[in-house]
Design a protein around this motif. Structure first.
Motif, PDB file in Angstrom:
ATOM      1  N   ALA A  53      39.474  36.596  44.140  1.00 47.59           N
ATOM      2  CA  ALA A  53      38.211  37.319  43.969  1.00 47.59           C
ATOM      3  C   ALA A  53      38.336  38.383  42.889  1.00 47.59           C
ATOM      4  O   ALA A  53      37.419  38.566  42.071  1.00 47.59           O
ATOM      5  CB  ALA A  53      37.785  37.946  45.296  1.00 47.59           C
ATOM      6  N   ARG A  54      39.469  39.068  42.859  1.00 46.21           N
ATOM      7  CA  ARG A  54      39.678  40.130  41.863  1.00 46.21           C
ATOM      8  C   ARG A  54      39.690  39.543  40.450  1.00 46.21           C
ATOM      9  O   ARG A  54      39.092  40.108  39.524  1.00 46.21           O
ATOM     10  CB  ARG A  54      40.991  40.859  42.147  1.00 46.21           C
ATOM     11  CG  ARG A  54      41.253  42.015  41.177  1.00 46.21           C
ATOM     12  CD  ARG A  54      42.603  42.665  41.441  1.00 46.21           C
ATOM     13  NE  ARG A  54      42.637  43.319  42.734  1.00 46.21           N
ATOM     14  CZ  ARG A  54      43.445  42.973  43.731  1.00 46.21           C
ATOM     15  NH1 ARG A  54      44.294  41.968  43.587  1.00 46.21           N
ATOM     16  NH2 ARG A  54      43.411  43.619  44.876  1.00 46.21           N
ATOM     17  N   GLU A  55      40.344  38.407  40.270  1.00 45.86           N
ATOM     18  CA  GLU A  55      40.405  37.781  38.952  1.00 45.86           C
ATOM     19  C   GLU A  55      39.009  37.353  38.485  1.00 45.86           C
ATOM     20  O   GLU A  55      38.631  37.567  37.319  1.00 45.86           O
ATOM     21  CB  GLU A  55      41.336  36.573  38.988  1.00 45.86           C
ATOM     22  CG  GLU A  55      41.491  35.883  37.637  1.00 45.86           C
ATOM     23  CD  GLU A  55      42.455  34.716  37.684  1.00 45.86           C
ATOM     24  OE1 GLU A  55      42.510  33.973  36.685  1.00 45.86           O
ATOM     25  OE2 GLU A  55      43.153  34.540  38.709  1.00 45.86           O
ATOM     26  N   ALA A  56      38.234  36.771  39.404  1.00 43.52           N
ATOM     27  CA  ALA A  56      36.875  36.355  39.046  1.00 43.52           C
ATOM     28  C   ALA A  56      35.981  37.560  38.783  1.00 43.52           C
ATOM     29  O   ALA A  56      35.107  37.520  37.909  1.00 43.52           O
ATOM     30  CB  ALA A  56      36.284  35.493  40.155  1.00 43.52           C
ATOM     31  N   LEU A  57      36.208  38.637  39.525  1.00 43.04           N
ATOM     32  CA  LEU A  57      35.432  39.860  39.297  1.00 43.04           C
ATOM     33  C   LEU A  57      35.666  40.398  37.894  1.00 43.04           C
ATOM     34  O   LEU A  57      34.731  40.803  37.192  1.00 43.04           O
ATOM     35  CB  LEU A  57      35.811  40.906  40.350  1.00 43.04           C
ATOM     36  CG  LEU A  57      35.090  42.249  40.288  1.00 43.04           C
ATOM     37  CD1 LEU A  57      33.603  42.074  40.564  1.00 43.04           C
ATOM     38  CD2 LEU A  57      35.708  43.218  41.302  1.00 43.04           C
ATOM     39  N   ALA A  58      36.925  40.388  37.474  1.00 42.80           N
ATOM     40  CA  ALA A  58      37.246  40.864  36.125  1.00 42.80           C
ATOM     41  C   ALA A  58      36.654  39.951  35.057  1.00 42.80           C
ATOM     42  O   ALA A  58      36.283  40.407  33.963  1.00 42.80           O
ATOM     43  CB  ALA A  58      38.764  40.961  35.961  1.00 42.80           C
ATOM     44  N   THR A  59      36.532  38.658  35.376  1.00 45.13           N
ATOM     45  CA  THR A  59      36.029  37.686  34.400  1.00 45.13           C
ATOM     46  C   THR A  59      34.506  37.685  34.319  1.00 45.13           C
ATOM     47  O   THR A  59      33.923  37.692  33.224  1.00 45.13           O
ATOM     48  CB  THR A  59      36.517  36.272  34.758  1.00 45.13           C
ATOM     49  OG1 THR A  59      37.959  36.259  34.771  1.00 45.13           O
ATOM     50  CG2 THR A  59      35.998  35.252  33.762  1.00 45.13           C
ATOM     51  N   TRP A  60      33.852  37.694  35.481  1.00 46.14           N
ATOM     52  CA  TRP A  60      32.414  37.471  35.526  1.00 46.14           C
ATOM     53  C   TRP A  60      31.598  38.734  35.798  1.00 46.14           C
ATOM     54  O   TRP A  60      30.380  38.722  35.615  1.00 46.14           O
ATOM     55  CB  TRP A  60      32.086  36.440  36.620  1.00 46.14           C
ATOM     56  CG  TRP A  60      32.637  35.083  36.360  1.00 46.14           C
ATOM     57  CD1 TRP A  60      33.759  34.528  36.912  1.00 46.14           C
ATOM     58  CD2 TRP A  60      32.111  34.091  35.477  1.00 46.14           C
ATOM     59  NE1 TRP A  60      33.967  33.253  36.447  1.00 46.14           N
ATOM     60  CE2 TRP A  60      32.959  32.961  35.559  1.00 46.14           C
ATOM     61  CE3 TRP A  60      31.003  34.040  34.639  1.00 46.14           C
ATOM     62  CZ2 TRP A  60      32.737  31.802  34.825  1.00 46.14           C
ATOM     63  CZ3 TRP A  60      30.769  32.882  33.914  1.00 46.14           C
ATOM     64  CH2 TRP A  60      31.625  31.782  34.003  1.00 46.14           C
ATOM     65  N   GLY A  61      32.229  39.793  36.252  1.00 47.80           N
ATOM     66  CA  GLY A  61      31.481  40.987  36.627  1.00 47.80           C
ATOM     67  C   GLY A  61      31.050  40.940  38.073  1.00 47.80           C
ATOM     68  O   GLY A  61      31.375  40.010  38.826  1.00 47.80           O
ATOM     69  N   LEU A  62      30.259  41.946  38.490  1.00 46.99           N
ATOM     70  CA  LEU A  62      29.947  42.116  39.910  1.00 46.99           C
ATOM     71  C   LEU A  62      28.960  41.090  40.432  1.00 46.99           C
ATOM     72  O   LEU A  62      29.186  40.471  41.471  1.00 46.99           O
ATOM     73  CB  LEU A  62      29.397  43.527  40.150  1.00 46.99           C
ATOM     74  CG  LEU A  62      29.047  43.875  41.593  1.00 46.99           C
ATOM     75  CD1 LEU A  62      30.278  43.752  42.493  1.00 46.99           C
ATOM     76  CD2 LEU A  62      28.466  45.275  41.670  1.00 46.99           C
ATOM     77  N   GLY A  63      27.830  40.911  39.752  1.00 49.27           N
ATOM     78  CA  GLY A  63      26.794  40.010  40.240  1.00 49.27           C
ATOM     79  C   GLY A  63      26.671  38.761  39.406  1.00 49.27           C
ATOM     80  O   GLY A  63      27.201  38.671  38.287  1.00 49.27           O
ATOM     81  N   ALA A  64      25.938  37.770  39.938  1.00 49.80           N
ATOM     82  CA  ALA A  64      25.745  36.513  39.210  1.00 49.80           C
ATOM     83  C   ALA A  64      24.726  36.660  38.088  1.00 49.80           C
ATOM     84  O   ALA A  64      24.699  35.833  37.177  1.00 49.80           O
ATOM     85  CB  ALA A  64      25.300  35.417  40.176  1.00 49.80           C
TER      86      ALA A  64
END
Length: 395
Positions: A53-64
């Protein structure tokens, strides 16, 4: 203002009946033994889930950033849907932002005009709500009663949705899926919808759920829904079934089209949780052993998965019992009408296999030692506020 006075009066009546609900903050240093949440395998804090989740958060940001049909669909969503379809052994899967919305979106998109919806009386609140909000005609059948369902099916020859949970969310018993499927296939225009919320990750081969466990996966007469917020330790919901169903939902399901997509970081965490759940036969075995132990010591029927329901005399007794457990360091669920399938209030214990064995043993002792005397529930003042109509449930 009269409207606000009416609300205040209703709140007063709920409090007098022991049906008011209080919200309690859970601190980061909370030390309660957790037998209340649905985190059956303890994956919500698993290092691999958090890292994904942390890696995806850094990649995509908080919201969709938007709905799935606009800009909200990312590779995280597509990969999660692929993996869920593989796990549930269906042709396709479509992810919603919650299990509640998945059920609303599915039934709302399928139940049109003459469609009849037959719900097991113990079905989850989201399923009842979906039926009530659709344009179809809804009716309940007696809980797990195949004879009653057969009679109701035979009264109607048009499109029909038969709806159940595979593992029921309050009492913890299982649906007779093979018998339900056999009844559905006798009717050429009927489908069986199975909510696997409390089974995904917990039962079936590699945690694939009850439909796979009953060798019914892939049937073109079964549609599976589930939440990702229980054994997978994440959030979101899924509808899984034939590819033509996915296409139909993408084009017509209002909770899918108009809702902002699940955050990509949550989708990534759910996908890693699914991977871990597949590998967790030992955790599932431990969960089953603990469920059987708890059922034996607390005097209830061994559940189909990780939910135990323990009757209390009334809403007050259930509330005081849950409070006494909490004061001694144990968190348990307190279920009162209308969150129960009948007028009886209950403690709901959910097994968490990540709790240490010594703490689990200690928690069982606390539940037994604080148990109030069970008296006739018909005297409960809570019953004055409970409709005789089968109640939609689960908080």
């Amino acid at each position: 203002m009269k409207a606000l006075k009416r609300l205040a009066r209703r709140a007063e009546l709920r409090e007098r009946a022991g049906l008011n609900r209080e919200l309690s903050d859970r601190d980061t240093d909370d030390e309660l033994i957790d037998l209340a949440s649905n985190d059956y395998l303890g994956l919500s804090r698993h290092p691999r889930v958090v890292a994904a989740a942390r890696e995806a958060l850094a990649t995509w940001g908080l919201g969709a950033g938007g709905s799935r049909a606009v800009r909200g669909t990312t590779t995280e969503h597509s990969l999660l849907e692929r993996d869920l379809a593989d796990q549930l052994r269906t042709h396709s899967a479509l992810v919603y932002s919650s299990g509640y919305l998945a059920n609303l979106g599915l039934i709302g998109a399928l139940a049109q005009g003459r469609t009849r919806i037959l719900l097991d009386a113990h079905s989850h609140a989201s399923l009842h709500d979906a039926a009530r909000r659709s344009t179809g005609l809804s009716q309940t059948w007696k809980h797990n009663d195949l004879s009653d369902l057969r009679a109701k099916l035979d009264q109607h020859s048009g499109p029909t949705l038969v709806v159940c949970e595979s593992v029921y969310s309050v009492c913890g018993d299982a649906a007779p899926l093979s018998g339900l499927h056999a009844l559905v296939v006798r009717h050429p225009d009927a489908l069986l919808i199975v909510d696997e919320a409390h089974a995904l990750g917990v039962t079936g081969p590699s945690g694939a759920g009850e439909v796979v466990g009953a060798n019914l996966a892939g049937s073109d007469r079964i549609i599976v829904t589930a939440t990702l917020s229980k054994a997978l330790g994440a959030a979101g919901g899924v509808v899984a079934g034939p590819e033509v169903l996915r296409r139909h939902l993408q084009d017509t399901s209002r909770p899918f089209i108009y809702d902002t997509a699940l955050p990509p970081s949550v989708a990534a965490g759910a996908r890693e949780g699914l991977r871990i759940a597949r590998e967790s036969d030992l955790l599932r075995a431990e969960l089953a052993t603990r469920a059987a132990t708890a059922a034996r010591e607390l005097g209830v029927v061994t559940p189909a998965a990780g939910v135990l329901s323990i009757p209390a005399a009334d809403a007050y007794a259930a509330t005081h019992w849950a409070t006494a457990c909490r004061q001694r360091g144990v968190a348990v669920g307190c279920f009162r009408p209308p969150s129960t399938p009948d007028p009886r209030s209950r403690l709901r214990v959910t097994i968490n296999s990540s709790v240490s064995k010594s703490k689990f043993r200690s928690a069982l002792n606390v539940i037994k030692e604080t148990r109030p005397c069970l008296t006739d529930p018909s005297s409960s003042p809570a019953l004055t506020l409970v409709s005789a109509r089968p109640s939609p449930r689960r908080p």
